[in-house]
Scaffold this active site. Sequence first.
Site, PDB file in Angstrom:
ATOM      1  N   SER A 247       0.855  -1.181   0.000  1.00  0.00           N
ATOM      2  CA  SER A 247       0.000   0.000   0.000  1.00  0.00           C
ATOM      3  C   SER A 247       0.891   1.229   0.000  1.00  0.00           C
ATOM      4  O   SER A 247       2.078   1.155   0.339  1.00  0.00           O
ATOM      5  CB  SER A 247      -0.912   0.053   1.241  1.00  0.00           C
ATOM      6  OG  SER A 247      -1.685  -1.115   1.370  1.00  0.00           O
ATOM      7  N   ASP A 320       8.523  -9.324  10.513  1.00  0.00           N
ATOM      8  CA  ASP A 320       8.780 -10.755  10.351  1.00  0.00           C
ATOM      9  C   ASP A 320       8.190 -11.516  11.532  1.00  0.00           C
ATOM     10  O   ASP A 320       8.734 -11.502  12.637  1.00  0.00           O
ATOM     11  CB  ASP A 320      10.279 -10.996  10.247  1.00  0.00           C
ATOM     12  CG  ASP A 320      10.601 -12.420   9.807  1.00  0.00           C
ATOM     13  OD1 ASP A 320       9.672 -13.250   9.759  1.00  0.00           O
ATOM     14  OD2 ASP A 320      11.772 -12.691   9.510  1.00  0.00           O
ATOM     15  N   ASP A 323       8.981 -17.975  11.407  1.00  0.00           N
ATOM     16  CA  ASP A 323      10.284 -18.622  11.300  1.00  0.00           C
ATOM     17  C   ASP A 323      10.104 -20.062  10.845  1.00  0.00           C
ATOM     18  O   ASP A 323       9.180 -20.756  11.296  1.00  0.00           O
ATOM     19  CB  ASP A 323      11.012 -18.625  12.646  1.00  0.00           C
ATOM     20  CG  ASP A 323      11.683 -17.307  12.963  1.00  0.00           C
ATOM     21  OD1 ASP A 323      11.516 -16.351  12.177  1.00  0.00           O
ATOM     22  OD2 ASP A 323      12.361 -17.225  14.002  1.00  0.00           O
TER      23      ASP A 323
END
EC number: 3.5.1.11
Length: 803
Positions: A247, A320, A323
């Site tokens: 965006s 993040d 994992d």
Amino acid sequence: MIRPRSVAIVTGLICLACLGGWIWLYSLIQFQESGELPVPGLTEAVEVLRDGRGIPYLFAANTRDVYIAQGFITAQHRLFQLEVYRRLLEGRLAEVLGETALGSDRRQRILNPAGHARAHWQRLEPADRIALQAYVDGVNAYVEHYGHEHHLEFRLLGMEAEPWEPEDLLAIAHFVASTQSQSFTSAAVMQRIVDRIGISNARILFPHLGALEPEPVSTHAGASIDAAGDGDSSELGTQPSGPGFGSNAWALAPSRATGGAAVLGNDPHLDARTLPGIWHPIGLYTPERRAIGAAVPGLPGLLVGRNESVAFGVTNAYGDTQDLYLEVLDPDDPTRYLDGERSLRLVIREERIRVADAAAPDGYRDEILRVRETRRGPIVSDLPAMAATGHLMSLRWTAAEPEATGSRLGFDRLWQADSVSQLLEAARDIGLLTLHVVYAADTGEIGSQATGRIPVRARGDSSLPRRVDGADDWVGWIPPQWMPGERDPAVGWVAAANHDTRPAYFPFQYSEFFAPGYRYRRLVELLDRDVPLSPAEQWRIMLDRRNLQAERLTPGFVAAADRLLATGRGGETLGRARGLLAAWDFEDRADRPESLIYQHAYRELSRRIMVDVLGEGLTRAYLSHTYLWKERLDDILSAGDRTPWRGPDAPSPDAVFESALMAALDTLAAEHGNDVDRWRWGDAHRIRFTSPIRPEGWGRDFLGGGEHPYDGSGETLLRAAHGWHGSFDVQLHDSLRFRADMGDNEAVQASLAGGVVGRQFHRHFRDGLSAWLSGEAETWWFSEEQVRANARRSARLVPVESP
């Protein structure tokens, strides 16, 4: 001889039959938009006014009632869409669509957003439960008491609307969270690259790997890395989205806007090609506050919008949250796995997927999916798209972590914030979604705040799967006050475009997966000007077509053409293409040939620079993750150096530029003819809007919104990204354009790629497309006076008295 009277009779009967058919169809697509509608659960009546675009404005006596009304009205407009969402995230699409949806169902059953949502619901605080429960009460009021006007789509597909639980709504938020991070699929691709070319060469492609030591790896029993190395891994690189969700959002301080008040702009980039689109415009009004904006169907409140105090928009922050771990099965018992020195039993979760099958006795067959889980999470290498890695890998994801998801939603309170401080408090409570919330306030304040809970990792980086050693690598969470953000910057503007927003010397590993910086740098060029921007100039930011990546790399193609022409290796087509590229203003225009030439040549260039090292299958997976490689590869190409990872016998970058340009021109001549001046970017770069009941085949354009040439590309502010393989059709685009001037207390400007109502043939199913395609700004009303003055229909949702 046919008599005229007979012809007249037959014609009249046909007309009557057509009229009767239309009346019957009309009765199936309408719903009650005026008068009184009893809605259980309300404490007081809610007034519903709709404007000429069908946008509903809800006037309620309290927040709980406005949420009940929001759920009810959303079900009126989008019940079929809600049901599709639920079936998608629960892994139940194959019940309707059959074998074609089985891959999606398997993925959702393994990732299990619905299961995570059920656990999350138990941890929510009472206020957050009240919001979800009120919304779901409104949905269920429509499901259970208004079956006679349920969407035509249910009947056409043989589906029935089912009651909802609040956990179902929360699962929508968990599903959105699963689409926000591509780190686990990108990590799988990076592991394959390390397996193929070694960690030292991989560090040239991914400099941040310099801090990592290579991990010893193990594989599935009977599988080898070499065997998996060149397989077809195209699916691996395209989950959840090839071009990369994103965006643009920006805010101007009063000194930067001609109106003298703070301004917010936001255009979320999503795939909204299935009508009526993703966003549901709505106004929420209580005695305490009024707000207008866009909601995600199924989630209470607004994700983009404004109230009297603040305007807010969102982008994907790409924190993040996932994992991968390299797991090892116990060699003595394949039902167990090794966790350091311990041997632990795999948890087996059995999922029964019902698949529509015409050959089955009752029209359905069952597929049993055995999901294996370690203490970190599910074995995602059991997904066919992940199996090509050759490794046994589990996924750990913050959505399954109680400390990460927390006890507050946060996003449901954005529209209620009466100040910047309250908005930031709500944003910092958003543990599930990794967003950049950009805001502008009536006080003149502007800023941004990243949301979500990002783990603090003991080893720092998570770009590659981690070897399991028995220790917990997640040792805490980045404190909310440390998350990236800005507040009232001195430059007088703030912007977010999915780029790396970490400040200098940021002490935590936040992510290594960001959008290339081209869109952000273009925003800087447009926002950082000496004169204030007018409302028209502010709106045009979202329509800007200048491609800074093309500006950077096109000189390489022009130089390649010059070398080819100087040595007699090119002809008239190359000469004309060279002239066009040399004079190009780098505007990605659908009615011009330059972007078509550049995009074909760049696609060829990126493939050729990698394929002799990685092979076809791995190159395909690598290039499908555009955020993973694009800007780093552009750095290498711009430098023009012969990089050691390609080997001493690899063609020089100059030679690759030349071969890529010639291959692109050969392809273009075959597809579009030899007259270069007649080539058009819009002949290849097109966007098609479809109906959910007929996405392909005969009648697709009649039921949908048709196919249209479209400006822009993946690197322009007018976002129109295509996949990296196959056609150049637009996949990811500006699903909504929204501009709020805090000095304008009457309305906001907006444009919707679709419509307000998700009912086939309804007048508001796709009526926003025309303005969206032309770049026109429409008006969504904000002040109560303007809402009432522009209302076209009025209804009252009334409480149901207890017997």
